[in-house]
Design an enzyme around this catalytic site. Sequence first.
Site, PDB file in Angstrom:
ATOM      1  N   HIS A  59       1.679   3.987  -3.041  1.00  0.00           N
ATOM      2  CA  HIS A  59       1.666   5.620  -3.020  1.00  0.00           C
ATOM      3  C   HIS A  59       2.925   6.248  -3.489  1.00  0.00           C
ATOM      4  CE1 HIS A  59      -1.897   6.220  -0.651  1.00  0.00           C
ATOM      5  NE2 HIS A  59      -1.611   5.746   0.534  1.00  0.00           N
TER       6      HIS A  59
ATOM      7  N   HIS B  67      -5.869   6.644  -2.919  1.00  0.00           N
ATOM      8  CA  HIS B  67      -6.567   5.694  -2.403  1.00  0.00           C
ATOM      9  C   HIS B  67      -7.879   5.493  -3.236  1.00  0.00           C
ATOM     10  CE1 HIS B  67      -5.010   7.050   1.777  1.00  0.00           C
ATOM     11  NE2 HIS B  67      -4.255   5.957   1.602  1.00  0.00           N
TER      12      HIS B  67
ATOM     13  N   HIS C  23       0.793  -1.161   0.042  1.00  0.00           N
ATOM     14  CA  HIS C  23      -0.097   0.098   0.019  1.00  0.00           C
ATOM     15  C   HIS C  23       0.815   1.197  -0.150  1.00  0.00           C
ATOM     16  CE1 HIS C  23      -3.823   2.162   1.334  1.00  0.00           C
ATOM     17  NE2 HIS C  23      -2.837   3.146   1.893  1.00  0.00           N
ATOM     18  N   GLU C  24       1.934   1.344   0.959  1.00  0.00           N
ATOM     19  CA  GLU C  24       2.642   2.433   1.201  1.00  0.00           C
ATOM     20  C   GLU C  24       3.418   2.594  -0.164  1.00  0.00           C
ATOM     21  OE1 GLU C  24       1.893   4.506   3.278  1.00  0.00           O
ATOM     22  OE2 GLU C  24       0.772   3.393   4.475  1.00  0.00           O
TER      23      GLU C  24
ATOM     24  N   TYR D 298     -10.020   1.741   1.345  1.00  0.00           N
ATOM     25  CA  TYR D 298     -10.345   1.643   2.826  1.00  0.00           C
ATOM     26  C   TYR D 298     -11.454   0.766   3.269  1.00  0.00           C
ATOM     27  CZ  TYR D 298      -6.994   5.340   4.288  1.00  0.00           C
ATOM     28  OH  TYR D 298      -6.098   6.142   4.599  1.00  0.00           O
TER      29      TYR D 298
HETATM   30 ZN   LIG Z   1      -2.759   5.153   2.112  1.00  0.00          ZN
END
Ligand SMILES: [Zn+2]
Length: 295
Positions: free
Chosen positions: A176, A182, A172-173, A228
């Site tokens: 980015h 997101h 996930h990071e 999320y």
């Molecule tokens: Zn994030």
Amino acid sequence: MITQTVVLSAFLCSVHSFTIQDSLEKSDQYSGNTIEDDDFSISTLLERANANVGKNFDEPLVIGDIAVPTGFQNADPCTERGCLWPKSPDGNVYVPYRISRQFSQREREVIIQGLRSFAQSTCIRFTPLNRQRDFVNIQSRSGCYSFVGRRGNGQIVSLNRRGCVFHSIVQHELLHALGFNHEQTRSDRDNHVRILLQNVIPGMEHNFRKIQTRNLGTPYDYSSVMHYGRFAFSKNREPTILPIPDNDVVIGRATQMSPTDILRINRLYRCNSTAPALQIQLLPEPEPVQRNHFL
Ligand SMILES: [Zn+2]
């Protein structure tokens, strides 16, 4: 002729896998949507780990789990300077990394496994830092966070040892850092989710703002590792993100990158790796390049 055959089989493959996926989803979409079931969703892990994020004087401003360069909040440096990582003549995109010695051997292995996972299905190659100027500097700071896109020089990717060293969070990071936002902030998200701001912790509403993203012809994906969970930043144990039209679909529970996440990397970086893309519905590339893609 060969091309036609390939296209046709890709199409058949996508129809086939959609049928399987549909029936899989139907079998469990009406179960497991309580707040307890969301205990290990990406957003729950991030919320827990980021309780004290960015409060140290030497850390960047962090919004949610996205680091923001102070002084540039209203600008979009990405569109001015280009924040993609450069492509090498061999077709790969080499992203140098350094991993802090703060991590134990076991934690280091989880991180490296996460870095290597990108090479299995995309042209992204995380490689140990060797004097390059731009790199990701992976440290255990006050939470889990990353800048969006390449920032120049060593950019912090924080994976706090207590709460962030999981395969899903590592991916996930780093997504980015590769330039992705997101999923629930996508420009077309209102066709797929309803945001219930009345249930959001006051002051956390910014986590749900919409961004004019480039969606690269890929479908909205509830199972993206960038999505999320339904109770993200809830102040009252009521949902903050509701999938529509079917409110019961499971969202935000990815434990790893979805085929769509992989397809997006391959499209954004124009990789030749296409294998996982065959498993999902291919849409035309389209969309004019929009501003404000990142942040
Ligand atoms: Zn994030």
